[in-house]
Write a protein that holds these residues in place. Structure first.
Motif, PDB file in Angstrom:
ATOM      1  N   ALA A  29     -60.406 110.975  63.102  1.00 56.21           N
ATOM      2  CA  ALA A  29     -59.365 110.012  63.445  1.00 56.21           C
ATOM      3  C   ALA A  29     -58.929 109.228  62.206  1.00 56.21           C
ATOM      4  N   ILE A  30     -57.628 108.997  62.103  1.00 54.11           N
ATOM      5  CA  ILE A  30     -57.082 108.230  60.981  1.00 54.11           C
ATOM      6  C   ILE A  30     -57.204 106.740  61.292  1.00 54.11           C
ATOM      7  N   ARG A  31     -57.792 106.022  60.372  1.00 56.72           N
ATOM      8  CA  ARG A  31     -57.972 104.578  60.543  1.00 56.72           C
ATOM      9  C   ARG A  31     -56.922 103.845  59.708  1.00 56.72           C
ATOM     10  N   PRO A  32     -56.208 102.863  60.297  1.00 51.60           N
ATOM     11  CA  PRO A  32     -55.213 102.115  59.527  1.00 51.60           C
ATOM     12  C   PRO A  32     -55.810 101.533  58.250  1.00 51.60           C
ATOM     13  N   ALA A  33     -55.015 101.536  57.183  1.00 53.02           N
ATOM     14  CA  ALA A  33     -55.518 101.108  55.877  1.00 53.02           C
ATOM     15  C   ALA A  33     -56.101  99.704  55.904  1.00 53.02           C
ATOM     16  N   ALA A  34     -55.472  98.816  56.675  1.00 52.98           N
ATOM     17  CA  ALA A  34     -55.935  97.428  56.728  1.00 52.98           C
ATOM     18  C   ALA A  34     -57.323  97.308  57.339  1.00 52.98           C
TER      19      ALA A  34
ATOM     20  N   ILE B 183     -45.679 119.664  67.622  1.00 58.40           N
ATOM     21  CA  ILE B 183     -45.949 119.003  66.349  1.00 58.40           C
ATOM     22  C   ILE B 183     -47.461 118.821  66.206  1.00 58.40           C
ATOM     23  N   ALA B 184     -47.974 119.150  65.030  1.00 63.62           N
ATOM     24  CA  ALA B 184     -49.390 118.912  64.763  1.00 63.62           C
ATOM     25  C   ALA B 184     -49.633 117.415  64.676  1.00 63.62           C
ATOM     26  N   THR B 185     -50.692 116.937  65.313  1.00 69.73           N
ATOM     27  CA  THR B 185     -51.006 115.515  65.309  1.00 69.73           C
ATOM     28  C   THR B 185     -52.490 115.299  65.082  1.00 69.73           C
ATOM     29  N   VAL B 186     -52.821 114.088  64.647  1.00 69.19           N
ATOM     30  CA  VAL B 186     -54.210 113.683  64.426  1.00 69.19           C
ATOM     31  C   VAL B 186     -54.431 112.385  65.194  1.00 69.19           C
ATOM     32  N   PRO B 187     -55.555 112.233  65.883  1.00 72.24           N
ATOM     33  CA  PRO B 187     -55.808 110.977  66.589  1.00 72.24           C
ATOM     34  C   PRO B 187     -55.923 109.797  65.635  1.00 72.24           C
ATOM     35  N   VAL B 188     -55.612 108.629  66.174  1.00 74.77           N
ATOM     36  CA  VAL B 188     -55.710 107.392  65.406  1.00 74.77           C
ATOM     37  C   VAL B 188     -56.889 106.584  65.936  1.00 74.77           C
ATOM     38  N   ALA B 189     -57.714 106.077  65.030  1.00 73.66           N
ATOM     39  CA  ALA B 189     -58.865 105.275  65.431  1.00 73.66           C
ATOM     40  C   ALA B 189     -58.397 103.965  66.052  1.00 73.66           C
ATOM     41  N   GLY B 190     -59.058 103.548  67.112  1.00 74.86           N
ATOM     42  CA  GLY B 190     -58.684 102.306  67.759  1.00 74.86           C
ATOM     43  C   GLY B 190     -58.847 102.374  69.260  1.00 74.86           C
TER      44      GLY B 190
ATOM     45  N   LEU C 142     -57.462 120.576  62.294  1.00 73.99           N
ATOM     46  CA  LEU C 142     -58.315 120.653  63.476  1.00 73.99           C
ATOM     47  C   LEU C 142     -58.728 119.212  63.786  1.00 73.99           C
ATOM     48  N   PRO C 143     -57.949 118.519  64.620  1.00 75.78           N
ATOM     49  CA  PRO C 143     -58.210 117.103  64.860  1.00 75.78           C
ATOM     50  C   PRO C 143     -59.423 116.886  65.755  1.00 75.78           C
ATOM     51  N   VAL C 144     -60.247 115.916  65.385  1.00 76.65           N
ATOM     52  CA  VAL C 144     -61.453 115.606  66.140  1.00 76.65           C
ATOM     53  C   VAL C 144     -61.477 114.105  66.421  1.00 76.65           C
ATOM     54  N   ARG C 145     -61.566 113.737  67.669  1.00 75.74           N
ATOM     55  CA  ARG C 145     -61.598 112.324  68.037  1.00 75.74           C
ATOM     56  C   ARG C 145     -62.940 111.687  67.700  1.00 75.74           C
ATOM     57  N   GLU C 146     -62.926 110.370  67.579  1.00 74.24           N
ATOM     58  CA  GLU C 146     -64.141 109.625  67.275  1.00 74.24           C
ATOM     59  C   GLU C 146     -65.218 109.913  68.318  1.00 74.24           C
ATOM     60  N   GLY C 147     -66.424 110.175  67.845  1.00 71.93           N
ATOM     61  CA  GLY C 147     -67.541 110.391  68.742  1.00 71.93           C
ATOM     62  C   GLY C 147     -67.625 111.782  69.335  1.00 71.93           C
ATOM     63  N   GLU C 148     -66.675 112.653  69.040  1.00 74.03           N
ATOM     64  CA  GLU C 148     -66.687 114.007  69.568  1.00 74.03           C
ATOM     65  C   GLU C 148     -67.086 115.012  68.495  1.00 74.03           C
ATOM     66  N   THR C 149     -67.440 116.217  68.923  1.00 72.29           N
ATOM     67  CA  THR C 149     -67.747 117.306  67.998  1.00 72.29           C
ATOM     68  C   THR C 149     -66.671 118.373  68.131  1.00 72.29           C
ATOM     69  N   GLY C 150     -65.933 118.610  67.057  1.00 71.04           N
ATOM     70  CA  GLY C 150     -64.907 119.638  67.082  1.00 71.04           C
ATOM     71  C   GLY C 150     -65.531 121.030  67.010  1.00 71.04           C
TER      72      GLY C 150
ATOM     73  N   GLY D 255     -52.947 105.002  56.373  1.00 68.99           N
ATOM     74  CA  GLY D 255     -54.360 104.930  56.704  1.00 68.99           C
ATOM     75  C   GLY D 255     -55.162 106.001  55.987  1.00 68.99           C
ATOM     76  N   TYR D 256     -56.447 106.086  56.361  1.00 68.99           N
ATOM     77  CA  TYR D 256     -57.365 107.022  55.730  1.00 68.99           C
ATOM     78  C   TYR D 256     -58.200 107.727  56.801  1.00 68.99           C
ATOM     79  N   ALA D 257     -58.710 108.900  56.444  1.00 74.75           N
ATOM     80  CA  ALA D 257     -59.558 109.660  57.359  1.00 74.75           C
ATOM     81  C   ALA D 257     -60.561 110.483  56.573  1.00 74.75           C
ATOM     82  N   VAL D 258     -61.526 111.024  57.284  1.00 74.99           N
ATOM     83  CA  VAL D 258     -62.479 111.979  56.717  1.00 74.99           C
ATOM     84  C   VAL D 258     -61.969 113.382  57.029  1.00 74.99           C
TER      85      VAL D 258
END
Length: 235
Positions: A146-151, A10-17, A62-70, A109-112
């Motif tokens: 990374a996807i950040r929760p909407a709240a 399954i394709a996945t995207v990291p979650v911020a946190g 193409l998921p990229v974690r926070e602080g990393e360069t994809g 949530g939201y992401a770039v």
């Protein structure tokens, strides 16, 4: 029941946190075309029209974690690859014919994100009246941070969305210049398809889209949401 082939991951995207293992499973990717006035104009539009949509495969992310360069491999069949920075909406609660006034309750949530486009193939498809699949839905065509929760996100009309290439500014605008707002987009998409948890919606790009090549580093940011950094490499 048993599969006759090994099921693909399954394709996945990291979650911020704080949990490095937390991921968001991707169901479908919907994209809104020409949703900023100035981008509509630079692409030959009138500045405002009814929203239209196209799709990318879920595994185009193409998921990229926070602080990393994809690392995105420069795609085949093109010599005119363009960047399009976008606010991405991650759906957590599905539904059909969702009213705009309650649409934000469906957002997890939201992401770039960056909608990468083989512009030469898109131009040829437009000229011939053919689908955009090869220009929009290729491998790694949807880099996403990374996807950040909407709240935890802070978005308003003045929220800045931007993209630099090799530290030079290419795209810079504000979310308030979206022609169709996030709630309106969710309402429009859910009128055509039943939204499901795990769906991603790329909401459109501002003006300034342009060509990139191997070795270029793209740095995208949406204030209050996060950032995304991707380098183009040889296949």
């Amino acid at each position: 029941m048993s599969h006759v082939l090994t099921a693909p991951p399954i394709a996945t995207v990291p979650v911020a946190g704080t949990d490095p293992d937390a991921t968001f499973p991707v169901h479908r990717i919907y994209c809104v075309g020409r949703n900023y006035v100035d981008h509509q104009i630079e692409m030959g539009g009138s500045g405002r029209e009814e929203p239209f949509f196209f799709m990318k495969p879920a595994d185009a992310v193409l998921p990229v974690r926070e602080g990393e360069t994809g690392r995105m491999h420069y795609p085949s069949l093109t010599s005119d690859l363009h960047h399009e920075v976008e606010l991405v909406v991650a759906i957590g609660k599905g539904g059909r014919d969702i009213p705009a006034e309650s649409a934000l309750a469906h957002v997890w949530g939201y992401a770039v994100g960056i909608d990468m486009t083989r512009r030469d193939l898109q131009a040829e498809a437009k000229k011939l009246g053919r689908p955009w699949c090869t220009s929009k839905g290729f491998d790694e065509s949807a880099p996403i941070g990374a996807i950040r929760p909407a709240a935890e996100c802070y978005l308003n009309a003045a929220t800045v969305i931007s993209l630099d290439v090799n530290n030079a500014k290419r795209q810079h605008s504000v979310i308030g210049k979206l022609i169709w707002s996030v709630p309106e987009i969710i309402a429009k998409v859910s009128a055509a398809w039943t939204l499901q948890p795990g769906d991603l919606i790329f909401t459109g790009t501002p003006e300034g889209v342009a060509k990139v090549g191997i070795g270029d580093t793209l740095a995208a940011r949406i204030d209050g949401v996060g950032s995304l950094r991707v380098q183009l490499v040889e296949r």
